[in-house]
Design an enzyme around this catalytic site. Structure first.
Site, PDB file in Angstrom:
ATOM      1  N   CYS A  46       0.400  -9.953   9.430  1.00 39.39           N
ATOM      2  CA  CYS A  46       0.380 -10.769   8.217  1.00 39.39           C
ATOM      3  C   CYS A  46       1.814 -10.945   7.712  1.00 39.39           C
ATOM      4  CB  CYS A  46      -0.474 -10.109   7.143  1.00 39.39           C
ATOM      5  SG  CYS A  46      -0.611 -11.129   5.655  1.00 39.39           S
ATOM      6  N   ASP A  48       2.709 -10.760   4.812  1.00 35.80           N
ATOM      7  CA  ASP A  48       2.880  -9.896   3.637  1.00 35.80           C
ATOM      8  C   ASP A  48       4.125  -9.004   3.769  1.00 35.80           C
ATOM      9  OD1 ASP A  48       2.495  -7.544   1.822  1.00 35.80           O
ATOM     10  OD2 ASP A  48       0.601  -8.557   1.384  1.00 35.80           O
ATOM     11  N   ARG A  50       4.835  -6.252   2.609  1.00 36.17           N
ATOM     12  CA  ARG A  50       4.629  -4.795   2.624  1.00 36.17           C
ATOM     13  C   ARG A  50       4.212  -4.244   3.981  1.00 36.17           C
ATOM     14  NH1 ARG A  50       0.218  -5.155  -1.952  1.00 36.17           N
ATOM     15  NH2 ARG A  50      -0.323  -6.820  -0.505  1.00 36.17           N
ATOM     16  N   HIS A 102      -4.175  -5.907   7.130  1.00 36.78           N
ATOM     17  CA  HIS A 102      -3.990  -4.846   6.128  1.00 36.78           C
ATOM     18  C   HIS A 102      -5.006  -5.014   5.006  1.00 36.78           C
ATOM     19  CE1 HIS A 102      -1.864  -7.425   3.082  1.00 36.78           C
ATOM     20  NE2 HIS A 102      -1.742  -8.174   4.160  1.00 36.78           N
ATOM     21  N   CYS A 105      -5.410  -7.723   1.750  1.00 35.80           N
ATOM     22  CA  CYS A 105      -4.685  -8.914   2.217  1.00 35.80           C
ATOM     23  C   CYS A 105      -4.999 -10.117   1.311  1.00 35.80           C
ATOM     24  CB  CYS A 105      -5.088  -9.225   3.661  1.00 35.80           C
ATOM     25  SG  CYS A 105      -4.236 -10.677   4.330  1.00 35.80           S
TER      26      CYS A 105
END
Ligand code: CO
Length: 217
Positions: A46, A48, A50, A102, A105
């Site tokens: 992803c 993302d 993090r 994750h 998400c």
């Protein structure tokens, strides 16, 4: 210095410190890095911020070839992802492809929401198809957060299957070993959960998706 400039300069300063740290440890670090790459892994993750692949797996530059997008999707019309996949499988000969989602998400949660979001609707529809396919299981989960977490897992499993449906992966399977794995990263613990959704041979796939190919030269 303005806050905007400060936030920008922070990264370049961070780079200088990182270079120094690496050279202090090994004076030929960058000389070696520049020689070339032969990563064992392709990571489809992803976007993302993090979920940084190298950091959460304790690996290093050169270890993982990476493609990231919203909600770690494998879409068969995505020439960006397909080009990364082809290069990873046919040129770099990676041994493992890892789809890493994750919990929490934003992309997956957005797909559970029915509001119109403009262009991204069409990307999220790929996840809506996963919801539709697993409607009975998902509807049986009363807690919304848990339902979201399960959808994150089901979405990863679907993308593992989507990889197996590509001709690049199937061609590799006729010739050598290649494993596709599904993982989920837990932001609350930092731990990775292996979903045991491994695909590593043509037989794992329904006939509908198998391409007939001439015997490998
Ligand atoms: Co995400």
């Amino acid at each position: 210095m303005s806050e905007l400039k400060k936030s920008y300069e922070k990264l370049l300063k961070g780079n200088q410190e990182w270079v120094k740290e690496k050279i202090d440890m090994d004076s030929s670090y960058f000389e070696n890095l520049a020689k070339g790459q032969s990563p064992d892994y392709l990571w489809i993750g992803c976007a993302d911020s993090r979920v940084p692949d190298n950091e959460i797996t304790g690996s290093n530059p050169g270890d993982i070839f990476v493609h990231r997008n919203i909600a770690n999707l494998v879409v068969h019309t995505d020439t960006n992802m397909l080009s990364v996949l082809q290069y990873a499988v046919e040129a770099l000969h990676v041994k493992h492809i890892i789809v890493c989602g994750h919990y929490g998400c934003g992309g997956v949660l957005a797909a559970m929401d029915r509001s119109d979001k403009g262009l991204v609707n069409h990307w999220l529809t790929n996840i809506k198809e996963v919801i539709y396919k697993n409607k009975t299981e998902l509807q049986a989960i009363a807690d919304e957060k848990e339902r979201g977490n399960r959808l994150v897992e089901l979405n990863v499993i679907q993308q593992v299957q989507n990889l197996a449906k590509t001709s690049m992966v199937q061609k590799a399977w006729r010739n050598r070993e290649l494993e596709i794995h599904g993982w989920v990263f837990d932001l609350h613990t930092g731990k990775i959960k292996d979903l045991d959704a491994k695909y590593d041979e043509l037989e794992d796939l329904d006939d509908v998706f198998k391409f007939t190919m001439p015997a490998y030269q």
